[in-house]
Design a protein around this motif. Sequence first.
Motif, mmCIF file in Angstrom:
data_model
loop_
_atom_site.group_PDB
_atom_site.id
_atom_site.type_symbol
_atom_site.label_atom_id
_atom_site.label_comp_id
_atom_site.label_asym_id
_atom_site.label_seq_id
_atom_site.Cartn_x
_atom_site.Cartn_y
_atom_site.Cartn_z
ATOM 1 N N ARG A 20 4.223 -14.841 0.294
ATOM 2 C CA ARG A 20 3.591 -14.400 -0.928
ATOM 3 C C ARG A 20 2.235 -13.808 -0.589
ATOM 4 N N SER A 21 1.857 -12.737 -1.282
ATOM 5 C CA SER A 21 0.542 -12.169 -1.036
ATOM 6 C C SER A 21 -0.467 -12.776 -2.006
ATOM 7 N N PRO A 62 10.249 -7.273 12.361
ATOM 8 C CA PRO A 62 9.475 -6.736 11.236
ATOM 9 C C PRO A 62 10.404 -6.217 10.149
ATOM 10 N N VAL A 63 9.902 -6.138 8.934
ATOM 11 C CA VAL A 63 10.684 -5.617 7.818
ATOM 12 C C VAL A 63 10.289 -4.161 7.594
ATOM 13 N N GLU A 64 11.250 -3.269 7.717
ATOM 14 C CA GLU A 64 11.017 -1.846 7.463
ATOM 15 C C GLU A 64 11.773 -1.453 6.204
ATOM 16 N N VAL A 65 11.066 -0.866 5.252
ATOM 17 C CA VAL A 65 11.654 -0.499 3.970
ATOM 18 C C VAL A 65 11.480 0.990 3.735
ATOM 19 N N GLU A 66 12.568 1.661 3.365
ATOM 20 C CA GLU A 66 12.515 3.066 2.981
ATOM 21 C C GLU A 66 12.491 3.159 1.463
ATOM 22 N N VAL A 67 11.526 3.896 0.936
ATOM 23 C CA VAL A 67 11.340 3.982 -0.514
ATOM 24 C C VAL A 67 11.396 5.445 -0.941
ATOM 25 N N SER A 68 12.353 5.776 -1.796
ATOM 26 C CA SER A 68 12.486 7.147 -2.288
ATOM 27 C C SER A 68 11.365 7.479 -3.259
ATOM 28 N N SER A 69 10.875 8.725 -3.185
ATOM 29 C CA SER A 69 9.841 9.170 -4.118
ATOM 30 C C SER A 69 10.379 9.294 -5.536
ATOM 31 N N LEU A 70 11.703 9.259 -5.709
ATOM 32 C CA LEU A 70 12.292 9.322 -7.044
ATOM 33 C C LEU A 70 12.711 7.950 -7.557
ATOM 34 N N VAL A 100 3.963 -0.143 -4.846
ATOM 35 C CA VAL A 100 2.760 -0.933 -5.144
ATOM 36 C C VAL A 100 2.967 -2.387 -4.754
ATOM 37 N N ARG A 101 4.119 -2.935 -5.118
ATOM 38 C CA ARG A 101 4.396 -4.340 -4.818
ATOM 39 C C ARG A 101 4.497 -4.577 -3.325
ATOM 40 N N LEU A 102 5.134 -3.650 -2.610
ATOM 41 C CA LEU A 102 5.239 -3.814 -1.164
ATOM 42 C C LEU A 102 3.856 -3.791 -0.514
ATOM 43 N N THR A 103 3.005 -2.900 -0.967
ATOM 44 C CA THR A 103 1.645 -2.840 -0.427
ATOM 45 C C THR A 103 0.905 -4.147 -0.689
ATOM 46 N N ILE A 106 6.262 -0.787 6.651
ATOM 47 C CA ILE A 106 6.612 -1.883 7.558
ATOM 48 C C ILE A 106 5.720 -3.084 7.290
ATOM 49 N N ARG A 107 6.332 -4.245 7.322
ATOM 50 C CA ARG A 107 5.601 -5.510 7.279
ATOM 51 C C ARG A 107 5.911 -6.258 8.559
ATOM 52 N N GLU A 108 4.873 -6.536 9.338
ATOM 53 C CA GLU A 108 5.079 -7.190 10.616
ATOM 54 C C GLU A 108 5.503 -8.634 10.427
ATOM 55 N N GLU A 109 6.169 -9.163 11.473
ATOM 56 C CA GLU A 109 6.625 -10.539 11.453
ATOM 57 C C GLU A 109 5.453 -11.491 11.260
#
Length: 284
Positions: A283-284, A86-94, A101-104, A272-275
């Motif tokens: 593409r979404s 899975p792809v796990e991404v950490e996104v800073s609030s700053l 938005v794009r990840l969602t 997280i985006r599952e495999e």
Amino acid sequence: MEPLFCDTALALRIERAEAEFMAACAVAAKARGADPRGFTMRVGGGVANFVEAGSPFNKVAGLGFAGVPDAVLDEIEQAFAAVGCPVEVEVSSLGDAALGVRLTERGYRLVSFENVLGRLLSDVPTYPSDVRPSPDDELPTWLDVVVEAFLHADVEGVTAHEQFSRTTLETAERDQVTTAGTVRYLAWREGTPVGGAAFRAADDGIAQFIGAATQPAHRRSGVQTALLTARLADARAAGCELAVVTTRPGSRSQHNVQRAGFQLLYSRAVLIREERQADTTFRS
């Protein structure tokens, strides 16, 4: 202590240091013979890491400050799909709010938050007598102390979004505390090691505090405060200007570091985006 204000520029420094630390952990893992399919991709000012199945260093860190084209996200997702992770991404609030938005929109889901706290090193307390740097030949002892403590973690605060086995924890701790510039510490009580921690002198004057844990029977007795004090002193002596630590929100660790003068700088969202299947278009 004067309030420490964190603007976007400071958050960028911290996130870059975090990304470089992830890359350094991948190098340490490769040196010990981790999955040969492991990779570190430098993307959007951050890194996308895969070390081996189950590793906590399988993540994307440092994005959101330099733009991330959809083609880059495609490349990241394809690389993780190729190793079944899975792809796990950490996104800073700053960082750039548009990234979240794009990840969602691409199918990522929010699973957790973590807090980033910092403390200027203009003044530090007196070095404690019950803590000392831990040499290389003491690494097995350091690992035993810290891993056993992590396996019996405090339950205060937000629950961790993932759990790791003893083997995975020991391997991950070894990877992160054998990176270049890392100093390990043990706290002692009556000749017995009861807690451990480490710090890494990163570029740009930042000291990253990592790996802190106390044996359950010795919690609430000042062990973490002593480990923090020793690292603050040595980080200042090493020429660092800012100490940074990451904690679970509302945790005992956050409470301890705030008592030691750390201030909340910002939070990270963990998505997280599952495999997906190999024939996905990503593409979404």
